[in-house]
Design a protein around this motif. Structure first.
Motif, mmCIF file in Angstrom:
data_model
loop_
_atom_site.group_PDB
_atom_site.id
_atom_site.type_symbol
_atom_site.label_atom_id
_atom_site.label_comp_id
_atom_site.label_asym_id
_atom_site.label_seq_id
_atom_site.Cartn_x
_atom_site.Cartn_y
_atom_site.Cartn_z
ATOM 1 N N VAL A 106 15.832 2.536 47.414
ATOM 2 C CA VAL A 106 14.944 2.077 46.344
ATOM 3 C C VAL A 106 15.554 2.303 44.962
ATOM 4 O O VAL A 106 16.425 3.157 44.773
ATOM 5 N N ASP A 107 15.057 1.529 43.994
ATOM 6 C CA ASP A 107 15.509 1.677 42.608
ATOM 7 C C ASP A 107 14.653 2.666 41.842
ATOM 8 O O ASP A 107 15.129 3.295 40.887
ATOM 9 N N PHE A 108 13.405 2.782 42.235
ATOM 10 C CA PHE A 108 12.512 3.754 41.615
ATOM 11 C C PHE A 108 11.351 4.008 42.572
ATOM 12 O O PHE A 108 11.183 3.311 43.572
ATOM 13 N N PHE A 109 10.564 5.030 42.266
ATOM 14 C CA PHE A 109 9.418 5.357 43.112
ATOM 15 C C PHE A 109 8.118 4.995 42.402
ATOM 16 O O PHE A 109 7.966 5.212 41.201
ATOM 17 N N LEU A 110 7.201 4.430 43.177
ATOM 18 C CA LEU A 110 5.880 4.046 42.678
ATOM 19 C C LEU A 110 4.836 4.867 43.421
ATOM 20 O O LEU A 110 4.565 4.635 44.603
ATOM 21 N N CYS A 111 4.274 5.844 42.738
ATOM 22 C CA CYS A 111 3.199 6.663 43.301
ATOM 23 C C CYS A 111 1.904 5.906 43.022
ATOM 24 O O CYS A 111 1.441 5.864 41.878
ATOM 25 N N GLU A 112 1.323 5.293 44.037
ATOM 26 C CA GLU A 112 0.219 4.369 43.755
ATOM 27 C C GLU A 112 -1.099 4.760 44.402
ATOM 28 O O GLU A 112 -1.152 5.478 45.395
ATOM 29 N N THR A 113 -2.164 4.279 43.767
ATOM 30 C CA THR A 113 -3.547 4.502 44.212
ATOM 31 C C THR A 113 -3.885 5.993 44.226
ATOM 32 O O THR A 113 -4.604 6.469 45.086
ATOM 33 N N MET A 114 -3.375 6.711 43.248
ATOM 34 C CA MET A 114 -3.649 8.145 43.133
ATOM 35 C C MET A 114 -5.072 8.342 42.604
ATOM 36 O O MET A 114 -5.422 7.821 41.548
ATOM 37 N N SER A 115 -5.892 9.079 43.348
ATOM 38 C CA SER A 115 -7.306 9.190 42.971
ATOM 39 C C SER A 115 -7.663 10.504 42.285
ATOM 40 O O SER A 115 -8.795 10.686 41.845
ATOM 41 N N THR A 116 -6.693 11.438 42.194
ATOM 42 C CA THR A 116 -6.891 12.669 41.430
ATOM 43 C C THR A 116 -5.622 12.963 40.634
ATOM 44 O O THR A 116 -4.530 12.490 40.978
ATOM 45 N N ALA A 117 -5.780 13.770 39.608
ATOM 46 C CA ALA A 117 -4.623 14.130 38.781
ATOM 47 C C ALA A 117 -3.590 14.893 39.592
ATOM 48 O O ALA A 117 -2.381 14.669 39.452
ATOM 49 N N LEU A 118 -4.042 15.797 40.465
ATOM 50 C CA LEU A 118 -3.109 16.606 41.241
ATOM 51 C C LEU A 118 -2.419 15.797 42.336
ATOM 52 O O LEU A 118 -1.283 16.091 42.710
ATOM 53 N N GLU A 119 -3.087 14.777 42.866
ATOM 54 C CA GLU A 119 -2.430 13.900 43.837
ATOM 55 C C GLU A 119 -1.256 13.185 43.167
ATOM 56 O O GLU A 119 -0.150 13.099 43.729
ATOM 57 N N GLY A 120 -1.486 12.697 41.956
ATOM 58 C CA GLY A 120 -0.413 12.068 41.206
ATOM 59 C C GLY A 120 0.707 13.046 40.904
ATOM 60 O O GLY A 120 1.892 12.687 40.967
ATOM 61 N N LEU A 121 0.347 14.272 40.584
ATOM 62 C CA LEU A 121 1.351 15.294 40.296
ATOM 63 C C LEU A 121 2.219 15.578 41.513
ATOM 64 O O LEU A 121 3.453 15.671 41.402
ATOM 65 N N ALA A 122 1.617 15.715 42.678
ATOM 66 C CA ALA A 122 2.376 16.025 43.895
ATOM 67 C C ALA A 122 3.363 14.901 44.218
ATOM 68 O O ALA A 122 4.539 15.152 44.480
ATOM 69 N N ALA A 123 2.884 13.672 44.198
ATOM 70 C CA ALA A 123 3.751 12.540 44.523
ATOM 71 C C ALA A 123 4.860 12.388 43.487
ATOM 72 O O ALA A 123 6.035 12.196 43.834
ATOM 73 N N ALA A 124 4.506 12.489 42.225
ATOM 74 C CA ALA A 124 5.496 12.308 41.161
ATOM 75 C C ALA A 124 6.515 13.445 41.153
ATOM 76 O O ALA A 124 7.695 13.213 40.855
ATOM 77 N N SER A 125 6.108 14.639 41.474
ATOM 78 C CA SER A 125 7.032 15.774 41.504
ATOM 79 C C SER A 125 8.102 15.569 42.567
ATOM 80 O O SER A 125 9.298 15.791 42.320
ATOM 81 N N ALA A 126 7.671 15.160 43.755
ATOM 82 C CA ALA A 126 8.633 14.912 44.837
ATOM 83 C C ALA A 126 9.570 13.770 44.466
ATOM 84 O O ALA A 126 10.786 13.842 44.688
ATOM 85 N N ALA A 127 9.020 12.723 43.876
ATOM 86 C CA ALA A 127 9.831 11.571 43.491
ATOM 87 C C ALA A 127 10.850 11.956 42.420
ATOM 88 O O ALA A 127 12.014 11.535 42.470
ATOM 89 N N ALA A 128 10.425 12.745 41.450
ATOM 90 C CA ALA A 128 11.306 13.128 40.345
ATOM 91 C C ALA A 128 12.500 13.943 40.837
ATOM 92 O O ALA A 128 13.591 13.875 40.248
ATOM 93 N N GLU A 129 12.321 14.694 41.905
ATOM 94 C CA GLU A 129 13.412 15.500 42.444
ATOM 95 C C GLU A 129 14.572 14.648 42.944
ATOM 96 O O GLU A 129 15.699 15.131 43.085
ATOM 97 N N SER A 130 14.305 13.368 43.209
ATOM 98 C CA SER A 130 15.350 12.464 43.692
ATOM 99 C C SER A 130 16.300 12.030 42.585
ATOM 100 O O SER A 130 17.396 11.525 42.852
ATOM 101 N N GLY A 131 15.878 12.202 41.342
ATOM 102 C CA GLY A 131 16.661 11.713 40.223
ATOM 103 C C GLY A 131 16.408 10.256 39.900
ATOM 104 O O GLY A 131 16.964 9.714 38.935
ATOM 105 N N LYS A 132 15.588 9.598 40.700
ATOM 106 C CA LYS A 132 15.236 8.191 40.451
ATOM 107 C C LYS A 132 14.084 8.114 39.446
ATOM 108 O O LYS A 132 13.273 9.037 39.332
#
Length: 377
Positions: free
Chosen positions: A150-176
């Motif tokens: 993939v070229d980037f990660f799309l954390c989608e349909t996040m229904s809470t702030a912490l759900e978005g944080l968890a997905a985005a944190s894992a994605a950010a670790e990839s450097g993408k």
């Protein structure tokens, strides 16, 4: 400069539409399961399956500049719960990523691949999200499988702030690059289903510096309401992609009534959807697209209405269209083809000006044929 950097530098980007819902419409009824988008990934993993590949191609041909991996339904726990196939999760993930990559490669177009990171415990259910420490290891597994494709990660349909944080944190670790897209209520409040504001959701992920912020799987009217809040967050990329549902009842789960329980709007024609998307663009949005019940026909309408006809075409298609539209002079175009013919002994598939484009041009402009041009080289 990477393809992602070039394509996101400025201008508006067109995202694809529904993936899971689109697949349910494509797959023959006798082959459907409780989790169609995941199960069909095992139909023909070596050839990455006909339906998912076809859907990606349909969006690319419609003009989408971003296609999304078919990984929304491939959550291991859900695959085990609904299909009893948790042990084949890795096959599903690999097949989903490969088919997106193959669709892009075969198209020859400049298309970004977004790695979808979905809710892990069901859509629209903030009560089921769970703590970040439980979500993070699972998201990390998803990211590890997808990163090379993939070229980037799309954390989608996040229904809470912490759900978005968890997905985005894992994605950010990839450097993408990372985009976060939240799901908000369709009551005009633009609050997440958890009751949190979009500002609170942004504050949870701000330190990760996501490249894009969006809302998705909401009524198109709700996207317009949310755009103002997204524009104030700071990321240079913001926008939304709406759905065509009539409503999303509180407490809905796919096991009871399925997607059909959410209804389908009969008024949401491609033309009306594009009218609504126009208001998002007017408010400064840089990304528009579609979610559930918004298909290739809607994407095609937006592309035709908002985007340069040359957007997303491969070099051969672009040259042919430019000539057919008369945007290149007869003398210049003839010289261009003659120069290209002089530089190579034959027109091949890897030529910037393919034989197909050359013949298309010659036929439509009554110019010397390809063979005649080559003869004079």
């Amino acid at each position: 400069m990477s393809l992602y950097e070039r394509m996101t530098a400025d201008g508006v980007l067109l995202l694809d539409g529904e993936v899971g819902g689109g697949l349910r419409k494509l797959v023959p009824e006798q082959e459907t399961t409780k989790l169609v988008p995941a199960s069909i990934l095992l139909e023909d993993p070596e050839n990455v399956g006909p339906w998912v590949y076809s859907l990606h191609q349909a969006y690319i041909q419609a003009g989408a500049q971003i296609i999304t991996t078919n990984t929304y339904a491939t959550v291991q726990a859900r695959v085990e719960e609904l299909l009893g196939m948790g042990d084949r999760w890795e096959e599903m993930m690999t097949a989903a990523c490969r088919m997106a990559a193959k669709a892009r490669e075969d198209s020859g177009r400049n298309v970004l691949i977004a790695g979808c990171l979905p809710p892990l415990n069901g859509s629209f259910r903030p009560d089921k999200v769970g703590p970040v420490e439980d979500l993070l290891p699972v998201y990390r597994k998803h990211v590890a499988f997808m990163a090379e494709y993939v070229d980037f990660f799309l954390c989608e349909t996040m229904s809470t702030a912490l759900e978005g944080l968890a997905a985005a944190s894992a994605a950010a670790e990839s450097g993408k690059p990372v985009w976060v897209s939240w799901n908000v209520l369709d009551d005009g409040s633009a609050r997440l289903r958890s009751g949190e504001t979009l500002q609170q959701a942004w504050e949870a992920v701000a330190e990760l510096k996501p490249d894009g912020v969006l809302v998705n799987c909401v009524m198109p009217e709700t996207v317009e309401i949310a755009i103002t809040s997204l524009a104030q967050m700071g990321p240079r990329i913001f926008g939304g992609y709406g759905n065509g549902f009539t409503c999303i009842p509180e407490g809905w789960v796919v096991e009871r009534g399925g997607i059909a329980a959410l209804g389908k709007r009969r008024d949401l024609t491609p033309e009306l959807y594009a009218d609504m998307a126009q208001s998002w663009l007017d408010a400064g949005a840089r990304v528009v697209g579609g979610c559930c019940e918004v298909g290739p026909e809607h994407i095609s309408e937006m592309h035709d209405r908002f985007f340069d006809k040359l957007t997303n075409l491969n070099p051969s298609e672009k040259v042919c269209l430019e000539f057919n539209q008369g945007s290149v002079s007869s003398q210049a175009s003839t010289e261009l083809f003659a120069l290209n013919a002089a530089s190579t002994s034959s027109y091949s598939s890897d030529n910037a000006l393919s034989e197909l484009s050359a013949r298309c041009f010659c036929a439509s402009h009554n110019r010397p044929s390809l063979d005649e041009i080559a003869f004079h080289k």
